[in-house]
Design an enzyme around this catalytic site. Structure first.
Site, PDB file in Angstrom:
ATOM      1  N   HIS A 108       0.813  -1.223   0.000  1.00 53.30           N
ATOM      2  CA  HIS A 108       0.000   0.000   0.000  1.00 53.30           C
ATOM      3  C   HIS A 108       0.844   1.270   0.000  1.00 53.30           C
ATOM      4  CE1 HIS A 108       0.701  -0.321   4.387  1.00 53.30           C
ATOM      5  NE2 HIS A 108       0.460   0.975   4.438  1.00 53.30           N
ATOM      6  N   ASP A 109       2.092   1.199   0.475  1.00 51.29           N
ATOM      7  CA  ASP A 109       2.960   2.376   0.502  1.00 51.29           C
ATOM      8  C   ASP A 109       4.033   2.334  -0.578  1.00 51.29           C
ATOM      9  OD1 ASP A 109       1.776   3.847   2.516  1.00 51.29           O
ATOM     10  OD2 ASP A 109       3.020   3.031   4.115  1.00 51.29           O
ATOM     11  N   ASP A 141      -3.791   0.849   8.775  1.00 49.22           N
ATOM     12  CA  ASP A 141      -2.620   1.707   8.609  1.00 49.22           C
ATOM     13  C   ASP A 141      -2.482   2.684   9.778  1.00 49.22           C
ATOM     14  OD1 ASP A 141      -0.410   2.748   7.222  1.00 49.22           O
ATOM     15  OD2 ASP A 141      -1.628   4.254   6.215  1.00 49.22           O
ATOM     16  N   HIS A 195       2.177   9.853  -2.459  1.00 57.49           N
ATOM     17  CA  HIS A 195       2.516   8.434  -2.615  1.00 57.49           C
ATOM     18  C   HIS A 195       1.341   7.540  -3.002  1.00 57.49           C
ATOM     19  CE1 HIS A 195       1.229   7.910   1.650  1.00 57.49           C
ATOM     20  NE2 HIS A 195       1.050   6.644   1.315  1.00 57.49           N
ATOM     21  N   LYS A 210       5.891   5.362  -2.001  1.00 56.35           N
ATOM     22  CA  LYS A 210       6.951   6.082  -1.283  1.00 56.35           C
ATOM     23  C   LYS A 210       8.325   5.828  -1.898  1.00 56.35           C
ATOM     24  CE  LYS A 210       4.626   6.567   3.183  1.00 56.35           C
ATOM     25  NZ  LYS A 210       4.622   6.218   4.622  1.00 56.35           N
ATOM     26  N   HIS A 269      -6.296   4.481  -0.065  1.00 53.53           N
ATOM     27  CA  HIS A 269      -6.142   4.076   1.343  1.00 53.53           C
ATOM     28  C   HIS A 269      -5.978   5.242   2.312  1.00 53.53           C
ATOM     29  CE1 HIS A 269      -1.710   4.357   0.673  1.00 53.53           C
ATOM     30  NE2 HIS A 269      -1.616   4.429   1.990  1.00 53.53           N
ATOM     31  N   HIS A 270      -5.805   6.468   1.806  1.00 52.75           N
ATOM     32  CA  HIS A 270      -5.784   7.653   2.681  1.00 52.75           C
ATOM     33  C   HIS A 270      -7.048   8.506   2.519  1.00 52.75           C
ATOM     34  CE1 HIS A 270      -2.035   7.636   4.886  1.00 52.75           C
ATOM     35  NE2 HIS A 270      -1.411   7.178   3.807  1.00 52.75           N
TER      36      HIS A 270
END
Length: 343
Positions: free
Chosen positions: A208-209, A290, A237, A212, A261-262
């Protein structure tokens, strides 16, 4: 032996990179521009290309596009004398494996090339498995279940490589994606989701990250609070992760989950300001996991806040920032079922 092609119009840098790589056991080819690089690629096998972005004639990004059109399995690392998030995002959007800022250190070069070579090997293995599966599909029905398992393992391997690549650039959050994946999977189980949906949630959480990768390492590991400008870079990201994975044919909507996801239940999240059911359920679940993992774990700029503080955050902002069904499942999982974050 792995073969690396170095493409740069600066002779001194060519020789330095060649020496670093040869001493580490690689076969090395050298080209001074894009046409000569293409000539080498046409007559010999290459696993990794290390190319400057700015060169006379065609650029490294144009070389990257030509390579991916001819042989998308070759891992391309771009060199830049102007490291910034725009350069990184452009490189990643065009399919670069990674980018390195000049002057290139030996340690950074060898670590990045080693990861790129592993990625190329994984791509070749995936291609071999897919080719075998297609060849035997019609006549050997008995192999279907076995091959499906191998392909599933290959997908997991690909996702694992992406996760490892990020962790090598961001050691302070090593294990973060794995712990978020474990918690997300447990939440999916608690909520009674299907096995296929739970597997998709786990796979998306494991990377998911991944966006980055396009964030400078000094921002990822900064031991103090980020400035607004630095946080704005971090906020890119999810979109970068989407750009990296949107062309990959997964059985699950991984790219869409990653970009969301954010997002937050009340529309206050990013990057699109989605609200409520407009956010995919998988993304709502990973979003809660998260937050819990991030608050409960150590970060470069603060000590771990602990699981109790994390659960209070979820409880206090249920139905505001977080899907109330997911928040309720999270609280039950920890407070009633005794769930503990993994290592």
């Amino acid at each position: 032996m792995k073969r690396v092609l170095v493409v740069d119009d600066e002779r001194g840098l060519q020789l330095s990179l060649q020496a670093f790589l040869k001493n580490d056991g690689y076969e090395v080819e050298i080209a001074e521009d894009v046409p000569s690089a293409i000539g080498i690629l046409e007559r010999t096998r290459v696993d990794v290309v290390v190319s400057d972005i700015i060169m006379p004639g065609e650029t490294g990004v144009q070389l990257l596009a030509r390579i991916h059109k001819r042989n998308p399995g070759i891992a391309v690392i771009l060199l830049t004398g102007e490291p910034n998030v725009e350069t990184a995002a452009e490189a990643v959007r065009h399919g670069a494996f990674d980018y390195l800022a000049k002057p290139v250190t030996k340690a950074a070069l060898l670590a990045t090339v080693a990861r790129a070579a592993r990625s190329k090997a994984q791509h070749d293995e995936n291609l071999r498995l897919a080719t075998e599966n297609e060849r035997y599909r019609e006549d050997l029905e008995g192999l279907v279940e076995t091959r499906a398992g191998e392909l599933s393992a290959a997908l997991r391997g690909t996702i694992g490589v992406l996760g490892q690549a990020l962790e090598m650039r961001d050691p302070y959050t090593a294990g973060h994606q794995r712990r978020v994946a474990g918690l997300s999977l447990a939440l999916g189980t608690t909520m009674g989701l299907s096995e296929s949906t739970r597997e998709g949630i786990e796979m998306a959480a494991l990377v998911h990250d991944v966006g980055k990768i396009a964030v400078p390492a000094d921002i990822l590991s900064k031991p103090t609070r980020l400035s607004k400008a630095e946080f704005d870079i971090i906020r890119e990201h999810p979109q970068v992760g989407y750009e990296i994975l949107r062309g990959v044919s997964f059985p699950w909507p991984i790219a869409e989950v990653i970009v969301q996801h954010h997002e937050r239940w009340d529309g206050s999240g990013y990057p699109a300001g989605l609200a409520g059911d407009a956010i995919r359920l998988e993304a709502r679940i990973i979003g809660v996991a998260d937050v819990v993992e991030a608050m409960a774990s150590h970060r470069p700029y603060r000590a771990a806040l602990g699981i109790d503080v994390a659960l209070e955050e979820i409880s206090a902002n249920s139905a505001r920032l977080y899907d109330p069904c997911v928040a309720d499942a999270c609280l039950r999982l920890f407070r009633e079922e005794g769930y503990q974050l993994g290592t």
